[in-house]
Design a protein around this motif. Sequence first.
Motif, PDB file in Angstrom:
ATOM      1  N   PRO A   5      40.138-121.869 -19.133  1.00  0.00           N
ATOM      2  CA  PRO A   5      38.720-121.834 -18.441  1.00  0.00           C
ATOM      3  C   PRO A   5      38.093-121.295 -19.443  1.00  0.00           C
ATOM      4  CG  PRO A   5      40.804-120.175 -17.141  1.00  0.00           C
ATOM      5  CD  PRO A   5      41.310-121.009 -18.192  1.00  0.00           C
ATOM      6  N   LEU A   6      36.762-121.668 -19.297  1.00  0.00           N
ATOM      7  CA  LEU A   6      36.461-121.075 -20.892  1.00  0.00           C
ATOM      8  C   LEU A   6      34.938-119.716 -20.231  1.00  0.00           C
ATOM      9  CD1 LEU A   6      35.171-120.908 -23.611  1.00  0.00           C
ATOM     10  CD2 LEU A   6      33.390-123.028 -22.334  1.00  0.00           C
ATOM     11  N   ALA A   7      35.505-119.061 -21.185  1.00  0.00           N
ATOM     12  CA  ALA A   7      34.254-117.528 -20.421  1.00  0.00           C
ATOM     13  C   ALA A   7      32.976-117.215 -21.595  1.00  0.00           C
ATOM     14  CB  ALA A   7      34.778-116.335 -20.769  1.00  0.00           C
ATOM     15  N   LEU A   8      32.278-116.522 -21.642  1.00  0.00           N
ATOM     16  CA  LEU A   8      31.539-116.238 -21.877  1.00  0.00           C
ATOM     17  C   LEU A   8      30.535-114.925 -22.853  1.00  0.00           C
ATOM     18  CD1 LEU A   8      28.988-117.001 -24.497  1.00  0.00           C
ATOM     19  CD2 LEU A   8      27.166-117.187 -22.554  1.00  0.00           C
ATOM     20  N   VAL A   9      31.128-114.335 -23.387  1.00  0.00           N
ATOM     21  CA  VAL A   9      30.454-112.408 -23.575  1.00  0.00           C
ATOM     22  C   VAL A   9      29.655-112.349 -24.253  1.00  0.00           C
ATOM     23  CG1 VAL A   9      31.975-110.441 -23.857  1.00  0.00           C
ATOM     24  CG2 VAL A   9      33.054-112.511 -22.543  1.00  0.00           C
ATOM     25  N   THR A  10      27.882-111.620 -23.693  1.00  0.00           N
ATOM     26  CA  THR A  10      26.767-112.171 -25.107  1.00  0.00           C
ATOM     27  C   THR A  10      27.185-110.319 -25.513  1.00  0.00           C
ATOM     28  OG1 THR A  10      25.782-110.593 -22.719  1.00  0.00           O
ATOM     29  CG2 THR A  10      25.765-113.294 -23.369  1.00  0.00           C
ATOM     30  N   GLY A  11      26.654-109.364 -26.502  1.00  0.00           N
ATOM     31  CA  GLY A  11      26.773-108.260 -26.789  1.00  0.00           C
ATOM     32  C   GLY A  11      28.040-108.066 -27.998  1.00  0.00           C
ATOM     33  N   GLU A  37      43.625-112.315 -23.221  1.00  0.00           N
ATOM     34  CA  GLU A  37      45.016-111.838 -22.396  1.00  0.00           C
ATOM     35  C   GLU A  37      44.893-112.720 -21.604  1.00  0.00           C
ATOM     36  OE1 GLU A  37      45.290-107.665 -22.618  1.00  0.00           O
ATOM     37  OE2 GLU A  37      44.976-107.678 -25.826  1.00  0.00           O
ATOM     38  N   ASP A  38      43.751-112.576 -20.800  1.00  0.00           N
ATOM     39  CA  ASP A  38      44.058-113.036 -19.411  1.00  0.00           C
ATOM     40  C   ASP A  38      44.335-114.532 -19.192  1.00  0.00           C
ATOM     41  OD1 ASP A  38      44.542-110.578 -17.963  1.00  0.00           O
ATOM     42  OD2 ASP A  38      42.638-110.738 -17.213  1.00  0.00           O
ATOM     43  N   GLY A  39      44.425-115.313 -20.715  1.00  0.00           N
ATOM     44  CA  GLY A  39      44.266-116.472 -20.512  1.00  0.00           C
ATOM     45  C   GLY A  39      42.860-117.881 -20.323  1.00  0.00           C
ATOM     46  N   TYR A  40      41.906-117.126 -20.593  1.00  0.00           N
ATOM     47  CA  TYR A  40      40.736-117.204 -21.547  1.00  0.00           C
ATOM     48  C   TYR A  40      40.153-117.782 -22.772  1.00  0.00           C
ATOM     49  CZ  TYR A  40      38.655-116.041 -16.548  1.00  0.00           C
ATOM     50  OH  TYR A  40      38.385-115.646 -15.320  1.00  0.00           O
ATOM     51  N   ASP A  41      40.109-118.982 -22.407  1.00  0.00           N
ATOM     52  CA  ASP A  41      38.781-119.125 -24.088  1.00  0.00           C
ATOM     53  C   ASP A  41      37.516-118.719 -24.079  1.00  0.00           C
ATOM     54  OD1 ASP A  41      40.822-120.688 -25.292  1.00  0.00           O
ATOM     55  OD2 ASP A  41      40.800-122.711 -24.468  1.00  0.00           O
ATOM     56  N   VAL A  42      36.919-117.643 -25.276  1.00  0.00           N
ATOM     57  CA  VAL A  42      36.463-117.147 -24.768  1.00  0.00           C
ATOM     58  C   VAL A  42      35.248-117.749 -26.247  1.00  0.00           C
ATOM     59  CG1 VAL A  42      35.288-114.598 -25.155  1.00  0.00           C
ATOM     60  CG2 VAL A  42      37.620-115.080 -23.583  1.00  0.00           C
ATOM     61  N   ILE A  43      34.057-117.373 -25.424  1.00  0.00           N
ATOM     62  CA  ILE A  43      32.556-118.058 -26.372  1.00  0.00           C
ATOM     63  C   ILE A  43      32.267-116.338 -26.938  1.00  0.00           C
ATOM     64  CG2 ILE A  43      30.780-118.743 -27.020  1.00  0.00           C
ATOM     65  CD1 ILE A  43      32.192-121.320 -25.857  1.00  0.00           C
ATOM     66  N   LEU A  44      32.220-115.892 -28.370  1.00  0.00           N
ATOM     67  CA  LEU A  44      31.189-114.423 -28.512  1.00  0.00           C
ATOM     68  C   LEU A  44      30.210-114.953 -28.900  1.00  0.00           C
ATOM     69  CD1 LEU A  44      34.764-113.582 -28.420  1.00  0.00           C
ATOM     70  CD2 LEU A  44      33.755-112.214 -30.309  1.00  0.00           C
ATOM     71  N   SER A  45      29.253-114.299 -28.323  1.00  0.00           N
ATOM     72  CA  SER A  45      27.459-114.018 -28.378  1.00  0.00           C
ATOM     73  C   SER A  45      26.925-113.051 -28.339  1.00  0.00           C
ATOM     74  CB  SER A  45      26.675-114.195 -27.289  1.00  0.00           C
ATOM     75  OG  SER A  45      25.417-114.172 -27.895  1.00  0.00           O
ATOM     76  N   ASP A  46      26.376-112.927 -30.063  1.00  0.00           N
ATOM     77  CA  ASP A  46      25.729-111.306 -30.070  1.00  0.00           C
ATOM     78  C   ASP A  46      24.302-111.792 -30.674  1.00  0.00           C
ATOM     79  OD1 ASP A  46      26.995-108.304 -30.695  1.00  0.00           O
ATOM     80  OD2 ASP A  46      25.094-108.864 -32.199  1.00  0.00           O
ATOM     81  N   ILE A  47      23.352-111.345 -31.131  1.00  0.00           N
ATOM     82  CA  ILE A  47      21.904-111.048 -31.530  1.00  0.00           C
ATOM     83  C   ILE A  47      22.470-110.778 -33.817  1.00  0.00           C
ATOM     84  CG2 ILE A  47      21.845-108.868 -31.839  1.00  0.00           C
ATOM     85  CD1 ILE A  47      18.879-109.681 -31.613  1.00  0.00           C
ATOM     86  N   ASN A  48      23.631-110.415 -33.519  1.00  0.00           N
ATOM     87  CA  ASN A  48      24.504-109.982 -34.775  1.00  0.00           C
ATOM     88  C   ASN A  48      25.077-110.743 -35.616  1.00  0.00           C
ATOM     89  OD1 ASN A  48      26.173-108.708 -37.229  1.00  0.00           O
ATOM     90  ND2 ASN A  48      26.675-106.835 -36.489  1.00  0.00           N
ATOM     91  N   ILE A  83      31.293-123.360 -18.453  1.00  0.00           N
ATOM     92  CA  ILE A  83      31.864-121.796 -18.070  1.00  0.00           C
ATOM     93  C   ILE A  83      32.467-121.454 -17.405  1.00  0.00           C
ATOM     94  CG2 ILE A  83      30.923-121.222 -20.436  1.00  0.00           C
ATOM     95  CD1 ILE A  83      29.032-119.176 -18.307  1.00  0.00           C
ATOM     96  N   SER A  84      33.240-120.990 -17.167  1.00  0.00           N
ATOM     97  CA  SER A  84      34.154-120.422 -15.699  1.00  0.00           C
ATOM     98  C   SER A  84      33.883-118.779 -15.548  1.00  0.00           C
ATOM     99  CB  SER A  84      35.567-120.266 -15.577  1.00  0.00           C
ATOM    100  OG  SER A  84      36.187-122.100 -16.233  1.00  0.00           O
ATOM    101  N   ALA A  85      33.993-117.923 -16.841  1.00  0.00           N
ATOM    102  CA  ALA A  85      33.287-116.992 -16.099  1.00  0.00           C
ATOM    103  C   ALA A  85      32.019-116.527 -17.321  1.00  0.00           C
ATOM    104  CB  ALA A  85      34.235-115.863 -16.619  1.00  0.00           C
ATOM    105  N   LEU A  86      30.599-115.002 -17.139  1.00  0.00           N
ATOM    106  CA  LEU A  86      29.389-115.005 -17.462  1.00  0.00           C
ATOM    107  C   LEU A  86      30.206-113.573 -17.569  1.00  0.00           C
ATOM    108  CD1 LEU A  86      27.047-115.004 -19.852  1.00  0.00           C
ATOM    109  CD2 LEU A  86      26.360-115.128 -17.233  1.00  0.00           C
ATOM    110  N   VAL A  87      29.886-112.613 -19.379  1.00  0.00           N
ATOM    111  CA  VAL A  87      30.468-111.588 -19.201  1.00  0.00           C
ATOM    112  C   VAL A  87      28.070-111.135 -20.010  1.00  0.00           C
ATOM    113  CG1 VAL A  87      30.882-109.370 -20.144  1.00  0.00           C
ATOM    114  CG2 VAL A  87      31.980-110.862 -19.549  1.00  0.00           C
ATOM    115  N   ASN A  88      27.533-110.591 -18.467  1.00  0.00           N
ATOM    116  CA  ASN A  88      26.186-110.378 -19.645  1.00  0.00           C
ATOM    117  C   ASN A  88      25.970-108.322 -19.984  1.00  0.00           C
ATOM    118  OD1 ASN A  88      24.132-111.724 -19.339  1.00  0.00           O
ATOM    119  ND2 ASN A  88      24.736-112.210 -17.162  1.00  0.00           N
ATOM    120  N   ASN A  89      26.999-108.285 -21.786  1.00  0.00           N
ATOM    121  CA  ASN A  89      26.892-107.250 -21.844  1.00  0.00           C
ATOM    122  C   ASN A  89      25.755-106.656 -22.374  1.00  0.00           C
ATOM    123  OD1 ASN A  89      28.941-104.712 -22.899  1.00  0.00           O
ATOM    124  ND2 ASN A  89      28.532-105.719 -24.278  1.00  0.00           N
TER     125      ASN A  89
END
Length: 248
Positions: free
Chosen positions: A5-11, A26-37, A77-83
Motif C-alpha cells: 500500500p502507498l502512503a503520502l506524507v506531507t511536510g 516499518e508497517d509495510g507501506y511504500d511512502v512518498i515524502l513531500s515537502d517545500i524543502n 494512495i491508501s494513506a495520507l498524512v497531512n503534516n
Amino acid sequence: MTDKPLALVTGAAQGIGLACAEALMEDGYDVILSDINTDGVSAAAQKLGATAIACDMGDLAQIEAMFAKIAADYGPISALVNNAGVAMPGDFLSYDVETFDKVININLRGVFVATQMAARVMVEHKIAGAIVNMSSINAQVAIPQIPAYCASKGGVMQLTKVVALALAKNNIRVNAVGPGSIDTEMMAGVNANPEAFKTAMSRTPMGRAGSAREIGDVVAFLCSKKASYITGETIYVDGGRLGLNYTC
C-alpha cells in the motif's frame, strides 16, 4: 513502487513528518515524502529508500500537480498524512493579514485540498483508506503569539470530523493527532532557552518533551487495521498537558 500500500506524507523533510514516514514504512507501506524543502525532502527520501516530491502545500497548483504525478507514476494512495504546517508567531495587535492567510493556506486549506484529492482517489479505486491530519493541543488551548496557528489547528480538528462523517460510507477513516510539546525544529527556540523550556515542562505532567517518533507511532497506528473502528477523532499526544488544571 511495489505491491505494498502507498502512503503520502506531507511536510516530511524532517521532524514529525519524517518520523511518520519511517513508522509507516516499518508497517509495510511504500511512502512518498513531500515537502517545500526540495533538497531536504530528497535527502530524507534517499535515506529511507523512499520517493520524494517537492510541493508547497499553500499553493493549489502545486498540490494538484503532485497528486497528478502520484496517480500517473505510482498509483493510488491508501494513506495520507497531512503534516505540513507553519507557526509564524507575532504580536496579535500588529499581526498582518498576509501572514494570517499564509498560515491558514498551508495549515488548513492545504489539508482540505489534499484530503479531498486523496479521498477521490480512494473512492474511485474502492480503497478502504486512512487519512491522518496533524492538529495540535492548540486546537483547544491557545498561545497569544500564534493566532493563525491556533485558528488553523482548531479548523483541522473540525475538518477531521466533517470529512470522517462524509467518508464513513466509503470505509475511509479520517482522524487527527494533536501533539503537545515535541522535540522538533519548531521547538528549537524553546529548547535553547532554559526558562522557556522550564515553563513548557511545567505545563506537561510527564515532565519532558515528546519525541517525533512518539507522534509517528500514533499516526501509523491510526493508519493500521488496529484502528479500524476509529474515525473522526483527535488523539492528543501531549504528556498529559490538556488534563492539567493548574501548575504548582
